[in-house]
Design an enzyme around this catalytic site. Structure first.
Site, PDB file in Angstrom:
ATOM      1  N   CYS A 381       1.278  -0.988  -0.367  1.00 60.51           N
ATOM      2  CA  CYS A 381      -0.178  -0.103  -0.361  1.00 60.51           C
ATOM      3  C   CYS A 381       0.878   1.233  -0.293  1.00 60.51           C
ATOM      4  O   CYS A 381       1.969   1.075  -0.730  1.00 60.51           O
ATOM      5  CB  CYS A 381      -0.503   0.382   1.525  1.00 60.51           C
ATOM      6  N   HIS A 507      -3.276  -4.768  -0.011  1.00 61.13           N
ATOM      7  CA  HIS A 507      -2.606  -5.520   1.753  1.00 61.13           C
ATOM      8  C   HIS A 507      -2.989  -6.763   1.532  1.00 61.13           C
ATOM      9  O   HIS A 507      -3.775  -7.015   1.504  1.00 61.13           O
ATOM     10  CB  HIS A 507      -3.711  -5.214   2.992  1.00 61.13           C
ATOM     11  N   GLU A 509      -1.364  -8.844   3.159  1.00 64.37           N
ATOM     12  CA  GLU A 509      -0.896  -9.602   4.465  1.00 64.37           C
ATOM     13  C   GLU A 509      -2.012  -9.792   5.330  1.00 64.37           C
ATOM     14  O   GLU A 509      -2.496 -10.688   6.647  1.00 64.37           O
ATOM     15  CB  GLU A 509       0.474  -8.480   5.401  1.00 64.37           C
TER      16      GLU A 509
HETATM   17  N1  GLN Z   1      -1.891   7.162   2.988  1.00 63.73           N
HETATM   18  C1  GLN Z   1      -2.030   6.083   1.749  1.00 63.73           C
HETATM   19  C2  GLN Z   1      -3.499   6.604   1.012  1.00 63.73           C
HETATM   20  O1  GLN Z   1      -4.378   6.781   1.571  1.00 63.73           O
HETATM   21  C3  GLN Z   1      -1.381   4.636   1.799  1.00 63.73           C
HETATM   22  C4  GLN Z   1      -2.552   3.859   2.755  1.00 63.73           C
HETATM   23  C5  GLN Z   1      -2.119   2.139   3.313  1.00 63.73           C
HETATM   24  O2  GLN Z   1      -1.324   2.173   3.329  1.00 63.73           O
HETATM   25  N2  GLN Z   1      -2.879   1.944   4.237  1.00 63.73           N
HETATM   26  O3  GLN Z   1      -3.926   6.230  -0.190  1.00 63.73           O
END
Ligand code: GLN
Length: 537
Positions: A381, A507, A509
């Site tokens: 992410c 994500h 994970e």
């Molecule tokens: N802050 C970034 C976004 O909102 C990444 C978010 C995250 O890593 N969950 O796109």
């Protein structure tokens, strides 16, 4: 339908969620269909708006629900598929009750905690039971007995047990038996008091799971049994684990807690076959290989902030028969001391998700270090966005390239807000959330690892790769290996001419389990191993 209610006493952080999940594992392996549910007594509608310092990781489900991290344990330990029905907060209960009141559903009655709030809680347990058609519903009540805000939940489960009958519902209380060093003894008084507290509100626990640092001997078990009014075989020792949380199901099986629970609930099943868990544990206790990986983040001091990430790394280790030493590196320290000082000697570098500007430059330095020194890199992410910014600045020479999350006036917004997000004003539950499908490109590392071209992964973010820059990146060897089915959103990137540089906007994970390690983590640890030991496993 049978119900098990899991409460906690004495102190928080006892690992009630783990205990509930481990019991779920044992019951599933006895052939039962299990549902797991967590109640959180705080007033936030969900933990999505909470800071990791308050709450630890926010665990995201397929349906986009932002939930408590205990649900991560539930999914990792069992085969249950969770939805937003599996995590209920006081905030949600009150929201529903107040909406009902405004709609006139209470027909002129005074709306009260008992019965309206408690009925709503009971409703949610019955709804889950009906929807999942589980043989056993395990409901964990967050917080500690004696908390004011937990009372409506305890009252609701007391009533529910009465409604369904005591052969169909049992109470399992997770408690703490501290070792007092000065006295050289384990002490049972806090357990006695927390059970007394439960009995005051009408709940007499059937099973006491005693968390302790030292073994509970027979005498102590008898004492707890006598003072807490439970049979001695229902006093269960749950000692701190030596190696891994994945020992807990085996530990509880040795204590025969699943036999006891099944007996109490009149469930006749064969004993649980835990051979595959034993094999997982063998790999964790005595792995063939060892690697060290760095996780570069800003909530490094916090055990729970990247919970699923740490677990998924360990699963990647299991897949490679590798013990993984995870070293948490504070990205702000990289800003101070430089990447080489903080990151040399690791098999791999992982940058997890995150929000806010603090520590971002350190993460960018980490990505640069990994790219230039050919150290395996996995970005999750924000970790993908960081890799993008780094490539823009240092390979494409796009001066001051950035994400508009951190610099609204950057001349090169290589990461920018999703169009649909620009209209959003509310904070809670408004990100791009939940499982979405993604198409992988032929001949990429991602497709090779997944062994498939269509995948489904969970998201939680507002920003995305800015398509205006796609061509320039592509020409320089930045590979867009995963895209949304309409081709508009970049979901996975990787680098050519690098042993392993892969990052995803989603994500991964959240979908990894000890017995089903996630392909990206499996690939990352294999590459880290190769980097360390110079050969593939
Ligand atoms: N802050 C970034 C976004 O909102 C990444 C978010 C995250 O890593 N969950 O796109």
């Amino acid at each position: 339908m049978k119900f098990i209610f899991v409460t906690g006493g004495v102190v928080s952080s006892l690992g009630k969620g783990l205990t509930a999940a481990a019991l779920g594992t044992l019951l599933e392996n006895r052939g039962l269909k299990v549902a797991l549910q967590k109640f959180d007594p705080y007033l936030n509608v969900d933990p999505g708006t909470m800071n990791p310092y308050q709450h630890g990781e926010v665990y995201v489900l397929d349906d986009g629900a932002e939930t408590d991290l205990d649900l991560g344990h539930y999914e990792r330990f069992t085969n249950v598929k969770l939805t937003r029905m599996n995590n209920l907060t006081s905030g949600q209960v009150y929201q529903t009750v107040l909406n009902n009141e405004r709609e006139g559903k209470y027909l002129g009655k005074t709306v009260q905690v008992i019965p309206h709030v408690t009925d709503e809680i009971k409703n949610r347990i019955h709804l889950l039971a009906e929807k999942t058609k589980a043989d056993v519903v395990i409901t964990e009540i967050g917080g500690t007995t004696g908390d004011i805000e937990g009372l409506p939940f305890l009252e609701a489960i007391r009533e529910l047990a009465l409604d369904v009958g005591y052969t169909n519902a049992i109470f399992l209380h997770v408690t703490y038996v501290p070792f007092i060093r000065a006295a050289g003894e384990l002490k049972t008084k806090p357990t006695q008091q927390s059970v007394a507290k439960l009995r005051e509100i009408g709940i007499a626990p059937h099973v006491l799971v005693c968390r302790c640092e030292r073994p509970l001997d027979k005498e102590l078990r008898q004492k707890i049994s006598l003072f807490c009014n439970v049979p001695v075989e229902a006093v269960i020792e749950e000692k701190d684990v030596d190696h891994s949380i994945y020992e807990v199901p085996l530990m509880l099986q040795r204590e025969r807690v699943d036999d006891l629970v099944c007996r109490l609930l009149g469930l006749h099943t064969p004993v649980a076959n835990m051979a595959h868990w034993q094999e997982i544990l063998r790999k964790l206790v005595a792995p063939q290989h060892r690697v060290r990986v760095a996780v570069v983040g800003k909530y490094i001091g916090l055990q729970d902030a990247y919970k699923s990430v740490y677990e998924a790394i360990i699963h990647g280790g299991i897949a490679n028969d590798s013990g993984v030493e995870i070293v948490r590196v504070d990205s702000e320290e990289i800003e101070k001391d430089g990447a080489a000082a903080k990151l040399s000697g690791f098999g791999g570098i992982l940058v997890p998700g995150g929000f806010g500007e603090r520590g971002v430059e350190g993460k960018i330095l980490a990505a640069q270090y990994a790219r230039e020194n050919k150290v395996p890199y996995l970005g999750l992410c924000l970790g993908m966005q960081i890799a993008t910014i780094e490539f823009a600045r240092n390979v494409l020479r796009l001066n001051k390239a950035h994400s508009t999350e951190f610099d609204l006036n950057t001349p090169h917004p290589v990461i920018a807000m999703l169009d649909e997000q620009k209209r959003v004003t509310k904070k809670g539950g408004t990100m791009r959330l939940g499982a979405q499908s993604c198409q992988l490109a032929l001949g990429t590392k991602a497709a090779e690892l997944y062994g498939s071209f269509v995948i489904n992964e969970r998201h939680r973010h507002r920003y995305e790769f800015n398509n205006a820059y796609r061509e320039r990146f592509e020409k320089a060897g930045f590979v867009f290996s995963g895209l949304s089915p309409d081709g508009k959103l970049v979901e996975v990137i990787e680098l050519k001419d690098h042993p392993f540089f892969v990052a995803s906007q989603f994500h991964p994970e959240f979908l990894s389990k000890p017995h089903q390690p996630h392909p990206l983590f499996r690939g990352f640890i294999a590459a880290a191993h190769q980097n360390t030991h110079g050969r593939a496993v």
